[in-house]
Design a protein around this motif. Structure first.
Motif, PDB file in Angstrom:
ATOM      1  N   LEU A   9       0.830  -1.221  -0.025  1.00 11.44           N
ATOM      2  CA  LEU A   9      -0.021  -0.019   0.127  1.00 11.44           C
ATOM      3  C   LEU A   9       0.917   1.297  -0.084  1.00 11.44           C
ATOM      4  O   LEU A   9       0.555   2.223  -0.689  1.00 11.44           O
ATOM      5  CB  LEU A   9      -1.002   0.098   1.359  1.00 11.44           C
ATOM      6  CG  LEU A   9      -1.891  -1.205   1.197  1.00 11.44           C
ATOM      7  CD1 LEU A   9      -2.621  -1.223   2.663  1.00 11.44           C
ATOM      8  CD2 LEU A   9      -2.898  -1.193  -0.057  1.00 11.44           C
ATOM      9  N   ILE A  10       1.854   1.201   0.614  1.00 11.83           N
ATOM     10  CA  ILE A  10       3.059   2.167   0.589  1.00 11.83           C
ATOM     11  C   ILE A  10       4.063   1.890   0.008  1.00 11.83           C
ATOM     12  O   ILE A  10       4.860   0.700   0.036  1.00 11.83           O
ATOM     13  CB  ILE A  10       3.351   2.872   2.133  1.00 11.83           C
ATOM     14  CG1 ILE A  10       2.413   3.200   3.004  1.00 11.83           C
ATOM     15  CG2 ILE A  10       4.401   3.948   2.047  1.00 11.83           C
ATOM     16  CD1 ILE A  10       1.546   4.384   2.550  1.00 11.83           C
ATOM     17  N   ARG A  16       1.430   6.523  -2.213  1.00 13.98           N
ATOM     18  CA  ARG A  16       0.329   5.344  -2.248  1.00 13.98           C
ATOM     19  C   ARG A  16       0.364   4.629  -3.674  1.00 13.98           C
ATOM     20  O   ARG A  16       0.825   5.322  -4.556  1.00 13.98           O
ATOM     21  CB  ARG A  16      -0.883   6.078  -1.668  1.00 13.98           C
ATOM     22  CG  ARG A  16      -0.605   6.596  -0.275  1.00 13.98           C
ATOM     23  CD  ARG A  16      -1.467   7.699   0.288  1.00 13.98           C
ATOM     24  NE  ARG A  16      -2.588   7.453   0.511  1.00 13.98           N
ATOM     25  CZ  ARG A  16      -3.692   8.133   0.757  1.00 13.98           C
ATOM     26  NH1 ARG A  16      -3.231   9.258   0.970  1.00 13.98           N
ATOM     27  NH2 ARG A  16      -4.820   7.798   1.015  1.00 13.98           N
ATOM     28  N   THR A  17      -0.280   3.844  -3.714  1.00 10.22           N
ATOM     29  CA  THR A  17      -0.881   3.074  -5.013  1.00 10.22           C
ATOM     30  C   THR A  17      -1.330   3.881  -6.140  1.00 10.22           C
ATOM     31  O   THR A  17      -1.085   3.674  -7.002  1.00 10.22           O
ATOM     32  CB  THR A  17      -1.791   1.822  -4.708  1.00 10.22           C
ATOM     33  OG1 THR A  17      -2.747   2.365  -4.031  1.00 10.22           O
ATOM     34  CG2 THR A  17      -1.135   0.685  -4.054  1.00 10.22           C
ATOM     35  N   PRO A  22       0.821  10.624   1.668  1.00 11.56           N
ATOM     36  CA  PRO A  22       0.110  10.083   2.937  1.00 11.56           C
ATOM     37  C   PRO A  22      -1.018  10.983   3.388  1.00 11.56           C
ATOM     38  O   PRO A  22      -2.191  10.737   3.579  1.00 11.56           O
ATOM     39  CB  PRO A  22       0.866   9.690   4.106  1.00 11.56           C
ATOM     40  CG  PRO A  22       2.208   9.463   3.579  1.00 11.56           C
ATOM     41  CD  PRO A  22       2.296  10.186   2.120  1.00 11.56           C
ATOM     42  N   ALA A 166      -2.316   2.297   6.567  1.00 13.73           N
ATOM     43  CA  ALA A 166      -1.946   1.442   5.620  1.00 13.73           C
ATOM     44  C   ALA A 166      -0.306   1.238   5.588  1.00 13.73           C
ATOM     45  O   ALA A 166       0.371   2.081   5.456  1.00 13.73           O
ATOM     46  CB  ALA A 166      -2.154   2.399   4.199  1.00 13.73           C
ATOM     47  N   ASP A 167       0.089   0.077   5.569  1.00  9.60           N
ATOM     48  CA  ASP A 167       1.356  -0.469   5.885  1.00  9.60           C
ATOM     49  C   ASP A 167       2.155   0.346   7.063  1.00  9.60           C
ATOM     50  O   ASP A 167       3.051   0.906   6.728  1.00  9.60           O
ATOM     51  CB  ASP A 167       2.098  -0.176   4.591  1.00  9.60           C
ATOM     52  CG  ASP A 167       1.869  -1.230   3.601  1.00  9.60           C
ATOM     53  OD1 ASP A 167       1.075  -2.315   3.836  1.00  9.60           O
ATOM     54  OD2 ASP A 167       2.241  -1.092   2.534  1.00  9.60           O
ATOM     55  N   VAL A 171      -2.923   7.583   6.664  1.00 13.38           N
ATOM     56  CA  VAL A 171      -3.198   7.995   5.581  1.00 13.38           C
ATOM     57  C   VAL A 171      -4.485   8.859   5.539  1.00 13.38           C
ATOM     58  O   VAL A 171      -5.408   8.426   6.080  1.00 13.38           O
ATOM     59  CB  VAL A 171      -3.064   7.019   4.371  1.00 13.38           C
ATOM     60  CG1 VAL A 171      -1.654   6.692   4.117  1.00 13.38           C
ATOM     61  CG2 VAL A 171      -3.917   6.128   4.679  1.00 13.38           C
ATOM     62  N   LEU A 174      -8.800   7.378   2.145  1.00 14.65           N
ATOM     63  CA  LEU A 174      -8.585   5.975   1.911  1.00 14.65           C
ATOM     64  C   LEU A 174      -9.055   5.824   0.426  1.00 14.65           C
ATOM     65  O   LEU A 174     -10.197   6.161   0.095  1.00 14.65           O
ATOM     66  CB  LEU A 174      -9.030   5.114   2.871  1.00 14.65           C
ATOM     67  CG  LEU A 174      -8.800   5.326   4.296  1.00 14.65           C
ATOM     68  CD1 LEU A 174      -9.294   3.855   5.055  1.00 14.65           C
ATOM     69  CD2 LEU A 174      -7.240   5.412   4.389  1.00 14.65           C
ATOM     70  N   GLU A 178      -6.723   0.449  -0.032  1.00 21.20           N
ATOM     71  CA  GLU A 178      -6.545   0.805   1.575  1.00 21.20           C
ATOM     72  C   GLU A 178      -7.442   0.708   2.458  1.00 21.20           C
ATOM     73  O   GLU A 178      -7.143   0.178   3.670  1.00 21.20           O
ATOM     74  CB  GLU A 178      -5.841   2.450   1.550  1.00 21.20           C
ATOM     75  CG  GLU A 178      -4.600   2.614   1.051  1.00 21.20           C
ATOM     76  CD  GLU A 178      -4.452   4.191   0.656  1.00 21.20           C
ATOM     77  OE1 GLU A 178      -3.472   4.626   0.179  1.00 21.20           O
ATOM     78  OE2 GLU A 178      -5.462   5.032   0.979  1.00 21.20           O
ATOM     79  N   GLY A 182      -5.931  -2.120   4.348  1.00 27.57           N
ATOM     80  CA  GLY A 182      -5.295  -1.463   5.714  1.00 27.57           C
ATOM     81  C   GLY A 182      -5.643  -2.073   7.152  1.00 27.57           C
ATOM     82  O   GLY A 182      -6.363  -2.746   7.212  1.00 27.57           O
TER      83      GLY A 182
END
Ligand code: UDP
Length: 244
Positions: A9-10, A16-17, A22, A166-167, A171, A174, A178, A182
């Motif tokens: 996800l990070i 982020r994806t 964040p 997330a990870d 963040v 979302l 996530e 997440g």
């Protein structure tokens, strides 16, 4: 998207994806007065999430036995269109949609001056056209804008965003991976000018310190969204003024 393998996800670069930082919101669009047959309406896009909302009322309530002597009755329907999700969604209301309708009604109701309309109803319909996480909050905001578009007095407009983890990173706003993968999902809705919370839910786990950090991040996001909502309403009134 694979249902059983958690994606990263990070990414290595800290993004982020979908390429956001964040603390970055998704791109947002909103418009009011989009339906000619409703008393109030709006359409809102938060990233790939798209919602249309329509408001009817205040009007005499039917069936009459539902009339409340000292206030308006607010009826709310949140619904996902069959083509709004990855897999076709059955058009009949699911338990999730019934629950979200209730959650949105409670949040929206607390923003409306219901005592001004005894024995009447205000009916609010939200259709999810496209779902990519955050549909309850985007629907609540669309409803709030449509209520104002209908000329119904409110304490304030509702602004809302989901924060989460997330990870291991806190963040803002979302996206679907996530939300799905997440460690925590915390939707928050507020009436910023009176500093009142309309809705707060939480899925997953956060430490007290992370929770505080998440709420601070949500408040900042909410302020940005609130300013955008005010601009949307103002631009409509300027349009009216120019026409007359
Ligand atoms: N979702 C879906 N099909 C469903 C319900 C949800 O694909 O029947 C997806 C959709 O993208 C939604 C996301 O899962 O936005 C997260 O759903 P959740 O229940 O957390 O509510 P939301 O974040 O939309 O308020």
């Amino acid at each position: 998207m694979s249902q059983n393998q958690k994606p990263k996800l990070i990414l290595e670069n800290g993004l982020r994806t979908d390429g956001r930082k964040p603390d970055e919101l998704r791109p947002m669009k909103m418009e009011i007065g989009v339906l000619k047959n409703a008393d109030g309406s709006s359409i809102i896009e938060v990233g790939n999430t798209k919602i249309i909302a329509a408001v009817y009322g205040p009007k005499e309530i039917h069936p009459r036995h539902l009339a409340l002597p000292g206030r308006a009755t607010i009826r709310v329907r949140y619904h996902m269109m069959p083509f709004s999700t990855d897999e076709r969604k059955s058009p009949s209301p699911s338990r999730r949609e019934i629950e979200i309708s209730k959650v949105i009604r409670e949040a929206l109701e607390s923003s409306i001056l219901v005592e001004q309309f005894p024995r009447s109803s205000i009916d609010v319909f939200m259709e999810v056209i496209q779902a990519d996480a955050g549909t309850r909050l985007a629907s609540l905001m669309a409803a709030s804008l449509a209520v104002v578009d209908a000329g119904i007095p409110v304490k304030d407009i509702i602004a809302a965003v989901a924060v989460g983890k997330a990870d291991g990173v806190i963040v803002l706003d979302l996206n679907e991976p996530e939300d799905m993968w997440g460690e925590a999902d915390l939707p928050v809705a507020m009436m910023p000018s009176i500093n009142q919370v309309n809705l707060i839910q939480m899925n997953g786990n956060l430490t007290p310190e992370e929770f505080k950090q998440a709420i601070d991040l949500a408040s900042r996001g909410i302020q940005t969204i609130y300013n955008m909502e005010k601009e949307t309403l103002k631009s409509k009134y300027i349009e009216f003024k120019e026409e007359s």
